[in-house]
Design a protein around this motif. Sequence first.
Motif, short mmCIF file in Angstrom:
data_model
loop_
_atom_site.label_atom_id
_atom_site.label_comp_id
_atom_site.label_asym_id
_atom_site.label_seq_id
_atom_site.Cartn_x
_atom_site.Cartn_y
_atom_site.Cartn_z
N PHE A 34 0.85 -1.17 0.00
CA PHE A 34 0.00 0.00 0.00
C PHE A 34 0.89 1.23 0.00
O PHE A 34 1.75 1.38 0.87
N PHE A 50 3.54 2.53 2.81
CA PHE A 50 3.19 2.32 4.21
C PHE A 50 3.75 0.94 4.57
O PHE A 50 3.25 -0.08 4.09
N ARG A 52 3.58 -0.43 7.43
CA ARG A 52 2.70 -1.10 8.39
C ARG A 52 1.26 -0.75 8.04
O ARG A 52 0.92 0.41 7.83
N TYR A 53 0.44 -1.77 7.97
CA TYR A 53 -0.97 -1.61 7.64
C TYR A 53 -1.74 -2.78 8.23
O TYR A 53 -1.16 -3.80 8.62
N GLU A 54 -3.02 -2.62 8.31
CA GLU A 54 -3.90 -3.72 8.71
C GLU A 54 -5.27 -3.47 8.12
O GLU A 54 -5.58 -2.35 7.69
N LEU A 69 -9.40 -0.61 5.43
CA LEU A 69 -7.94 -0.56 5.37
C LEU A 69 -7.43 0.56 6.27
O LEU A 69 -7.93 1.68 6.22
N ARG A 70 -6.42 0.24 7.09
CA ARG A 70 -5.76 1.21 7.96
C ARG A 70 -4.26 1.18 7.66
O ARG A 70 -3.63 0.13 7.76
N MET A 71 -3.73 2.34 7.28
CA MET A 71 -2.30 2.46 6.95
C MET A 71 -1.67 3.40 7.97
O MET A 71 -2.16 4.51 8.17
N THR A 73 0.81 5.96 9.54
CA THR A 73 1.64 7.04 9.01
C THR A 73 3.05 7.06 9.58
O THR A 73 3.96 7.55 8.92
N VAL A 101 -3.10 7.20 11.63
CA VAL A 101 -3.68 6.25 10.68
C VAL A 101 -4.38 6.97 9.53
O VAL A 101 -5.08 7.95 9.74
N THR A 103 -7.18 5.94 6.75
CA THR A 103 -8.13 4.84 6.58
C THR A 103 -8.90 4.98 5.27
O THR A 103 -9.16 6.08 4.80
N LEU A 179 -2.62 0.84 -4.50
CA LEU A 179 -2.85 -0.25 -3.56
C LEU A 179 -2.79 -1.57 -4.30
O LEU A 179 -3.50 -1.77 -5.28
#
Length: 190
Positions: A34, A50, A52-54, A69-71, A73, A101, A103, A179
């Motif tokens: 992402f 990013f 780190r994401y989830e 989606l949460r990326m 910062t 974050v 989103t 993405l």
Amino acid sequence: MQVCKRLSWCGVVLLCLWPALSASATSFDPASRFGFELRTRWGMKLEGRFNRYEGEVRQLPGGSHQVVLRMFTQSVEIVGYPRYSEWTRSAKFFEAERYPVVTFVSRPYDEALLKRGGDLAGDLSIRGITRPKTLTVAPSTCARPAYDCDVVATGAVRRSDYDMDDWMMAVSDRVVFVLRARLRPEAALP
């Protein structure tokens, strides 16, 4: 009488929660990527990512799906440019300490969108500002998108719409999110 009121109230609560209780979700595979692209005023392309994401793709009642989606910062990196990386995490861009974050929450969509491509509408939140955003999903290159190949979605935003208007003389206002999503393989159906 009191028992009936409690049962009625429980029924209302259960009815309101039913969509959330009956939905299932599949999380993103670590192979997903992402990121975003920026251009300097001199034509140089900067690739951001990013690290780190989830998030997940939820299967909603009735068969539609939704992306959440949460990326993070604080994990943002401008590939090959440490000073630009620091700048994008600073108060002058994402302001990572205050707004940790970014989103994206899509509106429900039909799974066929992943095969044929098209528009994926939703809401994008950056720096506490939420705006409607439509991503363009590219047509799939495989039979099982998100499992056998990436689902690729892109969408452009203006930094100034999210109060990220520093360095306008040096870096373009336009940011293109790119993405490339995959879902965890154990969730794939044969």
